[in-house]
Design a protein around this motif. Structure first.
Motif, PDB file in Angstrom:
ATOM      1  N   ILE A  62       8.591  14.002 -39.921  1.00  0.00           N
ATOM      2  CA  ILE A  62       9.085  15.315 -40.352  1.00  0.00           C
ATOM      3  C   ILE A  62       9.587  16.107 -39.147  1.00  0.00           C
ATOM      4  O   ILE A  62      10.665  16.714 -39.208  1.00  0.00           O
ATOM      5  N   ILE A  63       8.850  16.080 -38.050  1.00  0.00           N
ATOM      6  CA  ILE A  63       9.290  16.790 -36.847  1.00  0.00           C
ATOM      7  C   ILE A  63      10.603  16.204 -36.337  1.00  0.00           C
ATOM      8  O   ILE A  63      11.526  16.934 -35.969  1.00  0.00           O
ATOM      9  N   THR A  64      10.721  14.868 -36.340  1.00  0.00           N
ATOM     10  CA  THR A  64      11.954  14.230 -35.908  1.00  0.00           C
ATOM     11  C   THR A  64      13.108  14.575 -36.837  1.00  0.00           C
ATOM     12  O   THR A  64      14.231  14.824 -36.376  1.00  0.00           O
ATOM     13  N   ALA A  65      12.861  14.607 -38.142  1.00  0.00           N
ATOM     14  CA  ALA A  65      13.909  14.974 -39.095  1.00  0.00           C
ATOM     15  C   ALA A  65      14.390  16.400 -38.860  1.00  0.00           C
ATOM     16  O   ALA A  65      15.592  16.684 -38.932  1.00  0.00           O
ATOM     17  N   ILE A  66      13.465  17.305 -38.555  1.00  0.00           N
ATOM     18  CA  ILE A  66      13.849  18.686 -38.247  1.00  0.00           C
ATOM     19  C   ILE A  66      14.740  18.716 -37.006  1.00  0.00           C
ATOM     20  O   ILE A  66      15.766  19.410 -36.974  1.00  0.00           O
ATOM     21  N   GLU A  67      14.365  17.951 -35.979  1.00  0.00           N
ATOM     22  CA  GLU A  67      15.185  17.892 -34.767  1.00  0.00           C
ATOM     23  C   GLU A  67      16.581  17.349 -35.059  1.00  0.00           C
ATOM     24  O   GLU A  67      17.576  17.883 -34.564  1.00  0.00           O
ATOM     25  N   VAL A  68      16.666  16.297 -35.861  1.00  0.00           N
ATOM     26  CA  VAL A  68      17.956  15.695 -36.180  1.00  0.00           C
ATOM     27  C   VAL A  68      18.824  16.668 -36.968  1.00  0.00           C
ATOM     28  O   VAL A  68      20.012  16.845 -36.672  1.00  0.00           O
ATOM     29  N   VAL A  69      18.250  17.326 -37.967  1.00  0.00           N
ATOM     30  CA  VAL A  69      19.020  18.280 -38.776  1.00  0.00           C
ATOM     31  C   VAL A  69      19.506  19.438 -37.912  1.00  0.00           C
ATOM     32  O   VAL A  69      20.674  19.848 -38.005  1.00  0.00           O
TER      33      VAL A  69
END
Length: 126
Positions: A32-39
């Motif tokens: 989830i943290i990585t997805a937030i960074e990517v978005v």
């Protein structure tokens, strides 16, 4: 001597029944943290393009989220949670200090190189 493992994250807010469930829970948290960074990296919201302490707010968010991910990887997958508090502090605080210091150096030098490219060639007499 049997040692029971702590099967909770977020200081006990989320508790798991087995190690397998905990691994999946931490994996989902890190994903989830990585997805937030990517978005954030793809969309780059205009509201996060302001500057704080000479750096864009978006860059600060990336650095903070990266430190959080590194902390949880070390805390759960490297079992720092089960070590003595002095060893935990020595490892975690040293890592956080080095990450912050290296980020500062990288961003400072990157700003210098960007200014050289944008304003033309500069010579220095060392």
């Amino acid at each position: 001597m049997a040692h029971t493992q702590n099967l909770a994250i977020f200081r006990g807010a989320l508790k798991f029944k087995s190690n397998k469930e905990k691994i999946w829970g931490v994996l989902i948290l890190l994903s989830i943290i990585t997805a937030i960074e990517v978005v954030l990296g793809i969309y780059k919201p205009e509201i996060l393009m302001g500057y704080i302490a000479g750096m864009k707010v978006l860059n600060w968010i990336f650095i903070i989220l990266t430190i959080v991910k590194a902390y949880y990887i070390a805390w759960d997958f490297m079992h720092l949670r089960d070590e003595a508090s002095g060893l935990r502090r020595a490892i975690v605080w040293t890592g956080i200090f080095l990450i912050c210091y290296l980020s500062f150096i990288l961003l400072t030098e990157g700003g210098y190189i960007e200014s050289v490219y944008s304003s033309g060639y500069m010579t220095h007499d060392f």
